[in-house]
Scaffold this motif. Structure first.
Motif, PDB file in Angstrom:
ATOM      1  N   ILE A  85       8.295  -4.569  -1.477  1.00  0.00           N
ATOM      2  CA  ILE A  85       8.141  -3.348  -0.700  1.00  0.00           C
ATOM      3  C   ILE A  85       9.284  -2.413  -1.047  1.00  0.00           C
ATOM      4  CG2 ILE A  85       8.067  -2.401   1.617  1.00  0.00           C
ATOM      5  CD1 ILE A  85       6.952  -5.069   2.524  1.00  0.00           C
ATOM      6  N   THR A  86       8.929  -1.198  -1.385  1.00  0.00           N
ATOM      7  CA  THR A  86       9.928  -0.190  -1.712  1.00  0.00           C
ATOM      8  C   THR A  86      10.014   0.807  -0.557  1.00  0.00           C
ATOM      9  OG1 THR A  86       8.303   1.207  -2.791  1.00  0.00           O
ATOM     10  CG2 THR A  86       9.430  -0.426  -4.175  1.00  0.00           C
ATOM     11  N   SER A  87      10.919   1.734  -0.687  1.00  0.00           N
ATOM     12  CA  SER A  87      11.066   2.735   0.373  1.00  0.00           C
ATOM     13  C   SER A  87       9.847   3.656   0.450  1.00  0.00           C
ATOM     14  CB  SER A  87      12.341   3.543   0.162  1.00  0.00           C
ATOM     15  OG  SER A  87      12.304   4.198  -1.076  1.00  0.00           O
ATOM     16  N   GLU A  88       9.064   3.729  -0.610  1.00  0.00           N
ATOM     17  CA  GLU A  88       7.870   4.573  -0.590  1.00  0.00           C
ATOM     18  C   GLU A  88       6.750   3.972   0.246  1.00  0.00           C
ATOM     19  OE1 GLU A  88       9.212   3.794  -3.764  1.00  0.00           O
ATOM     20  OE2 GLU A  88      10.368   5.650  -3.778  1.00  0.00           O
ATOM     21  N   ASN A  89       6.579   2.657   0.203  1.00  0.00           N
ATOM     22  CA  ASN A  89       5.488   2.039   0.948  1.00  0.00           C
ATOM     23  C   ASN A  89       5.964   1.246   2.171  1.00  0.00           C
ATOM     24  OD1 ASN A  89       6.600  -0.151  -0.317  1.00  0.00           O
ATOM     25  ND2 ASN A  89       4.733  -0.762  -1.398  1.00  0.00           N
ATOM     26  N   ALA A  90       7.226   1.372   2.542  1.00  0.00           N
ATOM     27  CA  ALA A  90       7.744   0.639   3.709  1.00  0.00           C
ATOM     28  C   ALA A  90       7.127   1.141   5.009  1.00  0.00           C
ATOM     29  CB  ALA A  90       9.265   0.756   3.769  1.00  0.00           C
ATOM     30  N   GLY A  91       6.768   2.417   5.065  1.00  0.00           N
ATOM     31  CA  GLY A  91       6.179   2.981   6.280  1.00  0.00           C
ATOM     32  C   GLY A  91       4.858   2.338   6.644  1.00  0.00           C
ATOM     33  N   THR A  92       4.054   2.040   5.627  1.00  0.00           N
ATOM     34  CA  THR A  92       2.768   1.385   5.876  1.00  0.00           C
ATOM     35  C   THR A  92       2.970   0.015   6.491  1.00  0.00           C
ATOM     36  OG1 THR A  92       1.829   2.547   4.000  1.00  0.00           O
ATOM     37  CG2 THR A  92       0.634   0.618   4.797  1.00  0.00           C
TER      38      THR A  92
END
Length: 120
Positions: A85-92
């Motif tokens: 998980i990266t900072s781009e898809n952590a919100g999901t």
């Protein structure tokens, strides 16, 4: 020398006034107690609602960081940490984590309610 007088030597008007005063105080306390109890119950329910709301929203500020930290995997060959998980898809994933918390509360509320009804 101290003389002790019995209550029968007191005038009857004094005894009646004293008992009437005590009786009126007891009536005032009984009349004030429901509103005082309602006031305390209202304050208690407001505090419980505030605490519950705080618990519900307290996870959101750090949910993204928690998801990034919890879903790390290690590569056994060269012992480096590769993040799924990266900072781009952590919100999901933080949203999935938060919604699973609410689903768990929903699923657990009925058994906890039955337990509270049964055992107090």
């Amino acid at each position: 020398m101290v003389t002790i007088t019995s209550s029968s030597s007191l005038p009857s008007s004094h005894l009646n006034n004293n008992s009437n005063h005590q009786h009126s105080q007891q009536q005032e306390q009984q009349q004030q107690s429901p509103s005082a109890n309602l006031h305390h119950a209202t304050i208690t329910l407001c505090l419980c609602t505030f605490v519950q709301a705080y618990l519900l929203i307290s996870v959101f500020p750090y949910a993204g960081y928690m998801v990034i930290h919890l879903f790390r995997t290690t590569n056994d060959t060269n012992n480096t940490t590769a993040k799924m998980i990266t900072s781009e898809n952590a919100g999901t994933y933080a949203g999935i984590l938060s919604s699973s918390f609410m689903v768990g509360r929903f699923m657990g509320s009925y058994p906890w309610g039955k337990c509270a009804d049964m055992y107090g």
